[in-house]
Design a protein around this motif. Structure first.
Motif, PDB file in Angstrom:
ATOM      1  N   SER A  91       0.833  -1.199   0.000  1.00 32.55           N
ATOM      2  CA  SER A  91       0.000   0.000   0.000  1.00 32.55           C
ATOM      3  C   SER A  91       0.870   1.252   0.000  1.00 32.55           C
ATOM      4  N   TYR A  92       0.244   2.396  -0.211  1.00 31.67           N
ATOM      5  CA  TYR A  92       0.922   3.677  -0.478  1.00 31.67           C
ATOM      6  C   TYR A  92       2.019   4.013   0.537  1.00 31.67           C
ATOM      7  N   HIS A  93       1.655   4.180   1.791  1.00 32.35           N
ATOM      8  CA  HIS A  93       2.634   4.643   2.780  1.00 32.35           C
ATOM      9  C   HIS A  93       3.569   3.521   3.203  1.00 32.35           C
ATOM     10  N   LEU A  94       3.032   2.307   3.282  1.00 27.25           N
ATOM     11  CA  LEU A  94       3.863   1.170   3.679  1.00 27.25           C
ATOM     12  C   LEU A  94       5.025   0.995   2.697  1.00 27.25           C
ATOM     13  N   ASN A  95       4.740   1.129   1.431  1.00 23.90           N
ATOM     14  CA  ASN A  95       5.785   0.996   0.415  1.00 23.90           C
ATOM     15  C   ASN A  95       6.890   2.033   0.625  1.00 23.90           C
ATOM     16  N   ASN A  96       6.491   3.264   0.900  1.00 20.43           N
ATOM     17  CA  ASN A  96       7.481   4.330   1.106  1.00 20.43           C
ATOM     18  C   ASN A  96       8.254   4.148   2.410  1.00 20.43           C
ATOM     19  N   TYR A  97       7.517   3.827   3.472  1.00 18.11           N
ATOM     20  CA  TYR A  97       8.157   3.738   4.787  1.00 18.11           C
ATOM     21  C   TYR A  97       9.106   2.543   4.881  1.00 18.11           C
ATOM     22  N   ASN A  98       8.697   1.432   4.295  1.00 20.02           N
ATOM     23  CA  ASN A  98       9.487   0.212   4.440  1.00 20.02           C
ATOM     24  C   ASN A  98      10.854   0.317   3.775  1.00 20.02           C
ATOM     25  N   GLN A  99      11.009   1.248   2.856  1.00 16.61           N
ATOM     26  CA  GLN A  99      12.300   1.430   2.197  1.00 16.61           C
ATOM     27  C   GLN A  99      13.353   2.002   3.151  1.00 16.61           C
ATOM     28  N   LYS A 100      12.899   2.703   4.178  1.00 17.75           N
ATOM     29  CA  LYS A 100      13.869   3.258   5.131  1.00 17.75           C
ATOM     30  C   LYS A 100      13.864   2.533   6.481  1.00 17.75           C
ATOM     31  N   HIS A 101      12.856   1.704   6.707  1.00 15.86           N
ATOM     32  CA  HIS A 101      12.753   0.977   7.985  1.00 15.86           C
ATOM     33  C   HIS A 101      12.162  -0.394   7.678  1.00 15.86           C
ATOM     34  N   ASP A 102      12.999  -1.351   7.363  1.00 15.21           N
ATOM     35  CA  ASP A 102      12.566  -2.667   6.875  1.00 15.21           C
ATOM     36  C   ASP A 102      11.819  -3.433   7.959  1.00 15.21           C
ATOM     37  N   LEU A 103      10.518  -3.643   7.718  1.00 20.19           N
ATOM     38  CA  LEU A 103       9.676  -4.336   8.702  1.00 20.19           C
ATOM     39  C   LEU A 103       9.532  -5.829   8.397  1.00 20.19           C
ATOM     40  N   LYS A 104      10.359  -6.336   7.487  1.00 18.94           N
ATOM     41  CA  LYS A 104      10.346  -7.773   7.147  1.00 18.94           C
ATOM     42  C   LYS A 104       8.919  -8.225   6.820  1.00 18.94           C
ATOM     43  N   LEU A 105       8.359  -7.609   5.796  1.00 19.86           N
ATOM     44  CA  LEU A 105       6.932  -7.749   5.505  1.00 19.86           C
ATOM     45  C   LEU A 105       6.518  -9.152   5.086  1.00 19.86           C
ATOM     46  N   ALA A 106       7.448  -9.951   4.582  1.00 24.72           N
ATOM     47  CA  ALA A 106       7.094 -11.297   4.141  1.00 24.72           C
ATOM     48  C   ALA A 106       7.211 -12.333   5.259  1.00 24.72           C
ATOM     49  N   SER A 107       7.683 -11.906   6.438  1.00 23.70           N
ATOM     50  CA  SER A 107       7.804 -12.818   7.586  1.00 23.70           C
ATOM     51  C   SER A 107       6.600 -12.685   8.496  1.00 23.70           C
ATOM     52  N   GLN A 108       6.218 -13.786   9.126  1.00 19.78           N
ATOM     53  CA  GLN A 108       5.087 -13.745  10.060  1.00 19.78           C
ATOM     54  C   GLN A 108       5.422 -12.836  11.241  1.00 19.78           C
ATOM     55  N   PRO A 109       4.421 -12.141  11.787  1.00 21.51           N
ATOM     56  CA  PRO A 109       4.679 -11.271  12.939  1.00 21.51           C
ATOM     57  C   PRO A 109       4.913 -12.072  14.211  1.00 21.51           C
ATOM     58  N   LEU A 110       5.402 -11.400  15.220  1.00 20.16           N
ATOM     59  CA  LEU A 110       5.610 -12.032  16.522  1.00 20.16           C
ATOM     60  C   LEU A 110       4.277 -12.499  17.106  1.00 20.16           C
ATOM     61  N   LEU A 111       4.339 -13.397  18.066  1.00 14.69           N
ATOM     62  CA  LEU A 111       3.119 -13.980  18.635  1.00 14.69           C
ATOM     63  C   LEU A 111       2.191 -12.924  19.229  1.00 14.69           C
ATOM     64  N   GLU A 112       2.759 -11.882  19.811  1.00 14.41           N
ATOM     65  CA  GLU A 112       1.941 -10.834  20.427  1.00 14.41           C
ATOM     66  C   GLU A 112       1.044 -10.139  19.400  1.00 14.41           C
ATOM     67  N   SER A 113       1.570  -9.956  18.197  1.00 18.29           N
ATOM     68  CA  SER A 113       0.770  -9.351  17.132  1.00 18.29           C
ATOM     69  C   SER A 113      -0.317 -10.312  16.660  1.00 18.29           C
ATOM     70  N   GLN A 114       0.015 -11.587  16.564  1.00 18.57           N
ATOM     71  CA  GLN A 114      -0.972 -12.587  16.180  1.00 18.57           C
ATOM     72  C   GLN A 114      -2.114 -12.634  17.207  1.00 18.57           C
ATOM     73  N   ILE A 115      -1.763 -12.445  18.461  1.00 18.46           N
ATOM     74  CA  ILE A 115      -2.776 -12.422  19.521  1.00 18.46           C
ATOM     75  C   ILE A 115      -3.669 -11.195  19.396  1.00 18.46           C
ATOM     76  N   ALA A 116      -3.076 -10.034  19.114  1.00 17.02           N
ATOM     77  CA  ALA A 116      -3.876  -8.817  18.935  1.00 17.02           C
ATOM     78  C   ALA A 116      -4.856  -8.983  17.784  1.00 17.02           C
ATOM     79  N   SER A 117      -4.422  -9.655  16.726  1.00 14.09           N
ATOM     80  CA  SER A 117      -5.278  -9.868  15.564  1.00 14.09           C
ATOM     81  C   SER A 117      -6.485 -10.724  15.910  1.00 14.09           C
ATOM     82  N   ILE A 118      -6.263 -11.841  16.565  1.00  9.48           N
ATOM     83  CA  ILE A 118      -7.381 -12.731  16.887  1.00  9.48           C
ATOM     84  C   ILE A 118      -8.252 -12.127  17.997  1.00  9.48           C
ATOM     85  N   SER A 119      -7.674 -11.260  18.821  1.00  9.60           N
ATOM     86  CA  SER A 119      -8.449 -10.549  19.841  1.00  9.60           C
ATOM     87  C   SER A 119      -9.440  -9.586  19.192  1.00  9.60           C
TER      88      SER A 119
END
Length: 371
Positions: free
Chosen positions: A164-192
């Motif tokens: 998406s628009y901002h993610l594409n721009n931001y990730n170029q300077k701060h690599d969030l490892k977008l193709a890797s699964q998130p940490l368990l805490e994030s997975q918990i927030a999602s299912i919550s």
């Protein structure tokens, strides 16, 4: 239990911009505080969840929904001995990018922004956290840790292409490892988030007289809970029955997640690296509970989200957002002065400005301009 799989604030990858603040709290605690103290978080109080906030003091808003998601997330993190601060931070921040009027406002902005990078509330959440909020003299955004940003961005899944628009721009300077699964805490927030709206949207829909308990009994999962409670409490009122149904429902979902996820994580040689490279989330429902939750979502889509009463209001709300956008596009000078000094294309500025409005502010402004 699974403390070795928890995100460790002492090993955080840090923030994009170095800070020399002296603070006794760990980085994830500070992230949570930054979200709570932000302007965007406060404004969630007057943003629609499903039902227009101004129509009842009892309907959930984006703020109360976010708090409920955070409470569920913290509870599950605690059960699994994971990092509660990170799980809560992701949950509190996950809806910051929602515009006024819920998904109808999002649809309107996305249509208007088709030639300018489009609009997506998850992308806007990252934009708020890394650009729109202005609280520091040396950088824009809240400067959250890598772990918090990664969790918030990927709480609905990974990204392999079509960023998406901002993610594409931001990730170029701060690599969030977008193709890797998130940490368990994030997975918990999602299912919550799923647990919260699958239950609380039911309560609000009954309060709004869009559905009743008899119709809710069409869902086998809820029917069984209702029968159990009616057998246990012979003279229970419908209002009390609803509260107990939803209380039991949430407990069953949380217990199911705890048991299923525990089995997933009890396999040999599970590590954080394994979690990040797994082909799917490890925080999950059982197959039976997943079927129950899908039935609830289908019910909500048919009987609530697409109910004629809501659709009429959605169409009006969508028109409000469209008209405000066109007004500011034709009258750039009517934007607040501090918005005009930014080095951003005017359509994106207008989009940022409108998406940050509360329902009441947008409605009052619309009436002031057009009525």
């Amino acid at each position: 239990m699974f403390k070795h799989l928890a995100a460790n604030p002492d090993n955080s990858k840090g923030r994009l911009y170095n800070e020399n603040d002296i603070d006794l709290r760990n980085p994830f605690e500070r992230d949570r505080a930054r979200v709570i103290h932000s302007n965007s978080f406060r404004k969630l109080k007057y943003k629609t969840q499903v039902f227009i906030e101004s129509e009842s003091d009892y309907f959930r808003t984006r703020l109360t929904h976010s708090l409920e998601v955070a409470q569920i997330s913290r509870s599950i993190c605690r059960l699994l001995h994971l990092n509660e601060d990170l799980g809560e931070t992701v949950a509190l921040a996950h809806d910051l990018g929602h515009p006024p009027f819920g998904h109808s406002g999002e649809d309107a902005l996305n249509e208007l922004m088709q030639n300018f990078g489009e609009f997506d509330h998850n992308d806007q959440t990252l934009r708020i956290l890394t650009s729109v909020e202005k609280r520091h003299p040396y950088f824009d955004g809240l400067n959250l840790t890598w772990e918090s940003l990664e969790g918030i961005v990927k709480h609905n899944g990974i990204f392999e292409k079509n960023l998406s628009y901002h993610l594409n721009n931001y990730n170029q300077k701060h690599d969030l490892k977008l193709a890797s699964q998130p940490l368990l805490e994030s997975q918990i927030a999602s299912i919550s988030d799923d647990i919260a709206y699958n239950n609380h949207d039911i309560e609000d829909a009954i309060r709004a007289n869009l559905i009743n308990l008899n119709e809710l009994s069409e869902i086998i999962f809820f029917k069984n809970i209702i029968l159990e409670l009616q057998d246990q409490y012979k003279n229970i009122s419908d209002k009390q029955l609803l509260y107990q149904v939803l209380r039991n429902s949430m407990s069953k979902m949380i217990n199911d997640i705890f048991n299923t996820t525990s089995m997933n994580l009890n396999k040999k040689n599970i590590s954080i690296n394994y979690i990040q490279n797994h082909n799917s989330y490890l925080v999950t429902y059982s197959n039976d509970m997943l079927k129950n939750c899908n039935s609830i979502k289908e019910f909500l889509n048919i009987y609530v989200y697409n109910h004629k009463k809501l659709l009429d209001k959605k169409n009006y709300s969508k028109n409000v957002v469209q008209k405000l956008f066109l007004y500011f596009k034709n009258n750039n000078d009517k934007l607040p002065n501090d918005w005009l000094v930014q080095n951003t294309e005017i359509e994106r500025l207008i989009c940022d400005y409108i998406s940050g409005m509360t329902d009441r502010f947008a409605l009052n402004l619309y009436k002031e301009i057009y009525e």
